[in-house]
Design an enzyme around this catalytic site. Structure first.
Site, mmCIF file in Angstrom:
data_model
loop_
_atom_site.group_PDB
_atom_site.id
_atom_site.type_symbol
_atom_site.label_atom_id
_atom_site.label_comp_id
_atom_site.label_asym_id
_atom_site.label_seq_id
_atom_site.Cartn_x
_atom_site.Cartn_y
_atom_site.Cartn_z
ATOM 1 N N GLU A 120 0.729 -1.085 -0.079
ATOM 2 C CA GLU A 120 -0.070 -0.039 -0.169
ATOM 3 C C GLU A 120 0.877 1.252 0.031
ATOM 4 O O GLU A 120 2.243 1.098 0.162
ATOM 5 C CB GLU A 120 -0.925 -0.067 1.213
ATOM 6 C CG GLU A 120 -1.729 -1.106 1.213
ATOM 7 C CD GLU A 120 -2.936 -1.147 2.118
ATOM 8 O OE1 GLU A 120 -2.696 -0.283 3.148
ATOM 9 O OE2 GLU A 120 -3.875 -1.802 2.340
ATOM 10 N N HIS A 236 -9.065 9.907 3.967
ATOM 11 C CA HIS A 236 -8.759 8.709 2.757
ATOM 12 C C HIS A 236 -8.879 9.263 1.547
ATOM 13 O O HIS A 236 -9.797 9.904 1.214
ATOM 14 C CB HIS A 236 -9.675 7.603 3.194
ATOM 15 C CG HIS A 236 -9.169 6.295 2.548
ATOM 16 N ND1 HIS A 236 -8.919 6.065 1.159
ATOM 17 C CD2 HIS A 236 -8.337 5.355 2.986
ATOM 18 C CE1 HIS A 236 -8.510 4.765 0.972
ATOM 19 N NE2 HIS A 236 -8.089 4.252 2.109
ATOM 20 N N ARG A 288 -0.778 8.905 2.057
ATOM 21 C CA ARG A 288 -2.108 9.241 2.031
ATOM 22 C C ARG A 288 -2.420 10.935 1.885
ATOM 23 O O ARG A 288 -3.294 11.035 1.143
ATOM 24 C CB ARG A 288 -3.129 8.779 3.105
ATOM 25 C CG ARG A 288 -3.248 7.032 2.856
ATOM 26 C CD ARG A 288 -4.078 6.612 4.013
ATOM 27 N NE ARG A 288 -4.126 5.236 3.826
ATOM 28 C CZ ARG A 288 -5.078 4.311 4.371
ATOM 29 N NH1 ARG A 288 -5.150 4.866 5.586
ATOM 30 N NH2 ARG A 288 -5.031 3.067 4.180
ATOM 31 N N HIS A 348 -11.016 9.842 7.700
ATOM 32 C CA HIS A 348 -10.655 8.458 7.850
ATOM 33 C C HIS A 348 -10.072 8.053 9.311
ATOM 34 O O HIS A 348 -10.561 7.037 9.911
ATOM 35 C CB HIS A 348 -9.792 8.013 6.891
ATOM 36 C CG HIS A 348 -9.367 6.406 6.649
ATOM 37 N ND1 HIS A 348 -10.452 5.490 6.751
ATOM 38 C CD2 HIS A 348 -8.364 6.023 6.598
ATOM 39 C CE1 HIS A 348 -10.013 4.305 6.688
ATOM 40 N NE2 HIS A 348 -8.566 4.450 6.716
ATOM 41 N N ARG A 383 -0.386 8.732 9.318
ATOM 42 C CA ARG A 383 -0.117 7.567 9.563
ATOM 43 C C ARG A 383 -0.021 6.691 8.247
ATOM 44 O O ARG A 383 -0.464 6.884 7.298
ATOM 45 C CB ARG A 383 -1.513 6.946 10.154
ATOM 46 C CG ARG A 383 -1.613 5.399 10.252
ATOM 47 C CD ARG A 383 -3.091 4.924 10.817
ATOM 48 N NE ARG A 383 -4.177 5.050 10.026
ATOM 49 C CZ ARG A 383 -4.525 4.151 8.925
ATOM 50 N NH1 ARG A 383 -4.149 2.970 8.953
ATOM 51 N NH2 ARG A 383 -5.567 4.471 8.143
#
Length: 537
Positions: A120, A236, A288, A348, A383
């Site tokens: 990811e 997100h 992100r 998110h 994160r």
């Protein structure tokens, strides 16, 4: 009070952190009681799609290591991670995974029987293990629910904690709770662990379920603990733009997992142009915060309310590999096998939270926290994908062990004191609060907007007794919003998830540190310097 209960450890929250801690505490011989304000399966955990990022020595990419995972996490955290906390949590990841599998969780495997792994955004290796293709959280929640049931761990569903109680020494020693009929009661406990999840319901568009109302943040602040880094809300990049969500005014949106981009999907705008090309070296696998900000800019530039995730390269394999995403798309009349998926950004994950050590201890005796509600120093300003379930697992086990050690050293148990009266707190209408926060405290902020948001919430707040779950939730959202806005005003720079239009640069000289707040005796938010806030390397 109409009812009473007693336990060694009271756990507030029924997600991965809460139930993992309950199982470990029961294993250590403690009397445990878990409280959840909805059904045990309702919470952020069940909605997690991507997986758990973990380096297991027996199954890993050539050259991958915990040290490399640490490096990726530190890079994503934009200078605010605590390196000691990062290494400690990630080092314990393999053990936590082993314990989870022993509790009954089943993960996807390759043809040779090894665990399947994907990659990811922000990760330099394939180290994210998953279950059910894109239903990892659901499998983790299922396994933990069944394990706690088989172990006889008592779980009070449909019970809402409205206030933490203190002993005469100032330690937390229980909670004031409303049952499913709205009747108040008290739970006496030698320790309380908050595992209440996130704060997504502050915003009109979120991937979080309805229970994510910042309860733990508010409970901890009112109990005397510090919170830190609430300005770092991770949006997100890819939540499904659903027609039903638009017509209803928002709420939870289906998540379109980042793992799709890890396996070749790309973001394009309404004109078919690549969104991430030239924005970041990793393009669609950038961290992100970078991807979410790029999507918002492209939507503004094109006047569209979404971009598109083109996953048609996966072809017929998509429904089997990503069944949750496929089902959500089909419910909206979209066939992701042959057409791009309309996606937008959505609140998110909260990178900040209650200040804790990596053992879950807060600065208030008897009070612990684990999971998304805790600020350990792992996530920093942003994160790294799929580090959240891992942190919940590791911190939950550590917190249960810390409680056991602390209770052994504690003086004789004292009864928590409480007047029996339900507390009152400022409350803002939820729809109005969401509109204000979405307009002024989203992906990009500035001083004028933040000031306007604080003024509007202050004008709209009304002090009310917390007689119902809804009122208690609205009070928690109001206090959490106030703390988030205060933190965002204070941090005059752009870093990670926090982006200021009026302060676009990162200021390492003044802001390479945590941003902590607490409530003073009058109930005003003030700066805090808790001992658990380690200096950032």
């Amino acid at each position: 009070m109409t009812w009473r209960a007693k336990a060694d450890l009271l756990i507030v929250g029924t997600g991965v952190a809460g139930l993992t801690a309950a199982l470990r505490a029961r294993e250590l011989g403690m009397r445990v009681l878990v409280v959840g304000k909805d059904a045990a399966a309702v919470g952020n955990t069940a909605w997690a799609q991507g997986g758990i990022a973990v380096v297991r020595q027996e199954e890993r990419d050539a050259g991958d290591s915990v040290r490399r995972h640490v490096r990726d996490t530190l890079e994503a955290g934009a200078g605010l991670c605590d390196p000691e906390a990062v290494h400690g949590v990630l080092e314990d990841g393999a053990t936590a995974m082993r314990r989870l599998r022993e509790a009954g969780a089943c993960f996807d495997t390759a043809e040779d029987g090894t665990l399947s792994r994907t990659r990811e955004g922000g990760h330099s290796a394939f180290r994210v293990v998953h279950a059910g293709g894109d239903a990892t959280g659901a499998e983790v929640q299922r396994a933990l629910n069944e394990a706690t049931s088989s172990e006889g761990v008592p779980v009070l569903e449909q019970h809402c904690v409205v206030e933490l109680l203190h002993t005469d020494s100032g330690a937390v020693g229980g909670a004031l709770v409303l049952d499913d009929a709205g009747r108040p009661g008290t739970i006496q406990a030698q320790a309380v662990l908050l595992a209440t999840g996130g704060i997504g319901q502050l915003y009109r568009s979120t991937t979080n379920p309805e229970v994510a109302t910042g309860d733990g943040i508010a409970l901890a602040l009112r109990a005397g603990a510090s919170v830190a880094d609430l300005e770092f809300v991770q949006f997100h990049p890819t939540a499904l733009r659903s027609a039903s969500g638009e017509t209803s005014g928002g709420g939870r949106r289906p998540l379109v997992t980042e793992a799709l981009r890890g396996e070749g999907a790309v973001l394009v705008d309404v004109h078919g142009r690549r969104v991430m090309r030239g924005v970041h070296p990793a393009e669609d696998l950038a961290p992100r915060d970078v991807v979410a900000a790029a999507i918002d800019r492209r939507m503004a530039a094109t006047g569209a309310d979404s971009v598109h995730l083109d996953a048609t390269c996966l072809g017929a394999a998509l429904p089997e590999r990503f069944p949750t995403v496929h089902a959500a798309c089909r419910a909206e009349g979209i066939d992701p096998v042959v057409e791009p998926i309309p996606v937008t950004t959505a609140a998110h994950y909260s990178c900040g939270g209650i200040v804790t050590t990596v053992d879950g201890r807060t600065e208030v005796s008897g009070l612990y926290a684990a999971g998304e509600v805790a600020r350990t120093g792992l996530h920093g300003a942003n994160r790294l994908a799929s580090n959240s379930l891992l942190e919940g697992l590791v911190l939950a086990n550590r917190a249960a062990e810390a409680v056991q050690r602390d209770l052994r050293c504690a003086p004789a148990a004292r009864t928590a004191l409480g007047s029996g009266a339900l507390p009152a707190a400022p409350v803002v209408d939820r729809a109005a609060l969401r509109a204000v926060m979405s307009a002024h405290a989203g992906i990009e902020r500035d001083a004028a907007g933040l000031a306007a948001a604080r003024e509007r919430l202050d004008e709209a707040s009304v002090v009310r007794p917390l007689r119902t779950r809804e009122t208690a939730e609205d009070a928690a959202l109001t206090l959490t919003a106030d703390a988030l806005l205060a933190s965002a005003v204070e941090r005059t720079e752009s870093r990670g998830c926090h982006r200021r239009r009026d302060h676009p640069d990162t200021d390492d000289r003044h802001w390479r540190r945590g941003n902590a707040l607490r409530l003073d005796v009058s109930g005003w938010l003030i700066r805090s310097t808790p001992g658990e806030m380690r200096a950032v390397a």
